[in-house]
Every structure is written in C-alpha cells, then in structure tokens.
Design a protein around this motif. Sequence first.
Motif, PDB file in Angstrom:
ATOM      1  N   HIS A 166      -1.189  -1.311   9.906  1.00  0.00           N
ATOM      2  CA  HIS A 166      -0.547  -2.467   9.278  1.00  0.00           C
ATOM      3  C   HIS A 166      -0.247  -3.401  10.443  1.00  0.00           C
ATOM      4  O   HIS A 166       0.351  -2.972  11.444  1.00  0.00           O
ATOM      5  CB  HIS A 166       0.760  -2.024   8.591  1.00  0.00           C
ATOM      6  CG  HIS A 166       1.464  -3.109   7.834  1.00  0.00           C
ATOM      7  ND1 HIS A 166       1.780  -2.987   6.495  1.00  0.00           N
ATOM      8  CD2 HIS A 166       1.945  -4.323   8.209  1.00  0.00           C
ATOM      9  CE1 HIS A 166       2.413  -4.074   6.087  1.00  0.00           C
ATOM     10  NE2 HIS A 166       2.537  -4.903   7.112  1.00  0.00           N
TER      11      HIS A 166
ATOM     12  N   MET B  48       0.852  -1.176   0.000  1.00  0.00           N
ATOM     13  CA  MET B  48       0.000   0.000   0.000  1.00  0.00           C
ATOM     14  C   MET B  48       0.899   1.241   0.000  1.00  0.00           C
ATOM     15  O   MET B  48       1.772   1.368   0.866  1.00  0.00           O
ATOM     16  CB  MET B  48      -0.915  -0.043   1.210  1.00  0.00           C
ATOM     17  CG  MET B  48      -1.885   1.081   1.272  1.00  0.00           C
ATOM     18  SD  MET B  48      -3.061   0.781   2.591  1.00  0.00           S
ATOM     19  CE  MET B  48      -4.474   1.506   1.853  1.00  0.00           C
TER      20      MET B  48
ATOM     21  N   VAL C  66      -4.118  -5.325   7.852  1.00  0.00           N
ATOM     22  CA  VAL C  66      -4.388  -4.354   8.908  1.00  0.00           C
ATOM     23  C   VAL C  66      -4.459  -4.994  10.291  1.00  0.00           C
ATOM     24  O   VAL C  66      -3.880  -4.483  11.246  1.00  0.00           O
ATOM     25  CB  VAL C  66      -5.681  -3.559   8.602  1.00  0.00           C
ATOM     26  CG1 VAL C  66      -6.012  -2.594   9.728  1.00  0.00           C
ATOM     27  CG2 VAL C  66      -5.526  -2.798   7.288  1.00  0.00           C
TER      28      VAL C  66
ATOM     29  N   CYS D 167       4.710  -0.638   4.968  1.00  0.00           N
ATOM     30  CA  CYS D 167       4.909  -1.180   3.615  1.00  0.00           C
ATOM     31  C   CYS D 167       6.144  -0.546   2.984  1.00  0.00           C
ATOM     32  O   CYS D 167       6.905  -1.221   2.275  1.00  0.00           O
ATOM     33  CB  CYS D 167       3.678  -0.936   2.745  1.00  0.00           C
ATOM     34  SG  CYS D 167       2.279  -2.021   3.122  1.00  0.00           S
TER      35      CYS D 167
ATOM     36  N   HIS E  16       0.543  -6.077   3.041  1.00  0.00           N
ATOM     37  CA  HIS E  16      -0.222  -5.104   3.811  1.00  0.00           C
ATOM     38  C   HIS E  16      -1.486  -5.768   4.342  1.00  0.00           C
ATOM     39  O   HIS E  16      -2.398  -6.093   3.596  1.00  0.00           O
ATOM     40  CB  HIS E  16      -0.592  -3.880   2.967  1.00  0.00           C
ATOM     41  CG  HIS E  16      -1.334  -2.861   3.761  1.00  0.00           C
ATOM     42  ND1 HIS E  16      -0.701  -1.990   4.613  1.00  0.00           N
ATOM     43  CD2 HIS E  16      -2.659  -2.601   3.862  1.00  0.00           C
ATOM     44  CE1 HIS E  16      -1.597  -1.229   5.211  1.00  0.00           C
ATOM     45  NE2 HIS E  16      -2.797  -1.582   4.765  1.00  0.00           N
TER      46      HIS E  16
ATOM     47  N   ASP F 198       0.743   4.442   0.789  1.00  0.00           N
ATOM     48  CA  ASP F 198       0.876   5.418   1.869  1.00  0.00           C
ATOM     49  C   ASP F 198       1.115   4.777   3.239  1.00  0.00           C
ATOM     50  O   ASP F 198       1.077   5.458   4.251  1.00  0.00           O
ATOM     51  CB  ASP F 198      -0.345   6.332   1.920  1.00  0.00           C
ATOM     52  CG  ASP F 198      -1.651   5.579   2.122  1.00  0.00           C
ATOM     53  OD1 ASP F 198      -1.667   4.347   1.934  1.00  0.00           O
ATOM     54  OD2 ASP F 198      -2.661   6.222   2.458  1.00  0.00           O
ATOM     55  N   CYS F 199       1.397   3.503   3.291  1.00  0.00           N
ATOM     56  CA  CYS F 199       1.644   2.801   4.550  1.00  0.00           C
ATOM     57  C   CYS F 199       3.135   2.846   4.887  1.00  0.00           C
ATOM     58  O   CYS F 199       3.974   2.384   4.098  1.00  0.00           O
ATOM     59  CB  CYS F 199       1.176   1.349   4.453  1.00  0.00           C
ATOM     60  SG  CYS F 199       1.599   0.356   5.901  1.00  0.00           S
TER      61      CYS F 199
ATOM     62  N   VAL G 249      -0.250   2.631  13.404  1.00  0.00           N
ATOM     63  CA  VAL G 249      -0.022   2.399  11.974  1.00  0.00           C
ATOM     64  C   VAL G 249      -0.943   1.250  11.564  1.00  0.00           C
ATOM     65  O   VAL G 249      -0.847   0.149  12.117  1.00  0.00           O
ATOM     66  CB  VAL G 249       1.459   2.026  11.681  1.00  0.00           C
ATOM     67  CG1 VAL G 249       1.647   1.694  10.208  1.00  0.00           C
ATOM     68  CG2 VAL G 249       2.382   3.166  12.096  1.00  0.00           C
TER      69      VAL G 249
END
Length: 137
Positions: A95, A1, A48, A7, A46, A3-4, A93
């Motif tokens: 993730h 992902m 969650v 990641c 990724h 914007d993670c 975060v």
Amino acid sequence: MADCVFCGIVAGDLPAFRVTDEPDGVAFLDTRPVFPGHVLVVPRPHLVTLGDLPAAALPGYFALVQRVALAVESGLGAGGTFVAMNNKVSQSVPHLHTHVVPRTRGDGLRGFFWPRRRYADDAEATDHAARITAALA
C-alpha cells in the motif's frame, strides 16, 4: 482492500498511533521505527505504488507529507527528516506509503541502505539520463 494492514488502519479497524487523519491521507507511527517518531503517511484509498496515485491527488498527498515532515522536526526537536518511499521492491506492505524519519546529527544513519557505485564514465551516465528522459515523454 480487506487483507491490507494499512487499509485496516485507515478504516479504523486496526489500532495505530495516529498522528493525523485527513481527507488526503492518514499518518501514524511505524511499529518498527528507524528512530522514535518515524511516521508513515498513506493515502486513504488502497493504492500500491506512486504510479497508482492519481495526478489530481498528488498536491494534497504530498502537502500532507510535507506538513508531517515539518511537524516531526518541530514536535520532536529533530534537526531534519529523511523522507522516502519504496515502490514494489522493499515495500513490506503493498500500500503506497511515505516514510518520514526524524534525523539528528550523529544519529548513526549513513546514506542509503544499499551499496552505491559510480558510473563507469560520462557516456554511461548520459545514456541512463537519456533513457529516463525518453520515458518521461
């Protein structure tokens, strides 16, 4: 992902103090540690929450967490570790990640970071246990 942050670390696009990089996950130092040597272990894809981790990935991921916990103890001379994971609430975060925090006697860390209470009675405890058991089915 894209914007993670985690990641980005897994991909090597963002810097991190890596402890290990393996097929089952990546482990690196937390930038805001509870104690020096506080490690985060993340799966490569990724995901969650723990619920998103495929059952087939559980053995490899948690074997990595176990190995990191043992390495934190032996590598830092820690008396033990605190291993924890937040899912959604308090997950800074989004993730999946597991905290491995080195512990020593007298380090000042006391229990959990939130208020604790007792069950009102055995009936309340039994009800909660039964509801969780039913959800496992």
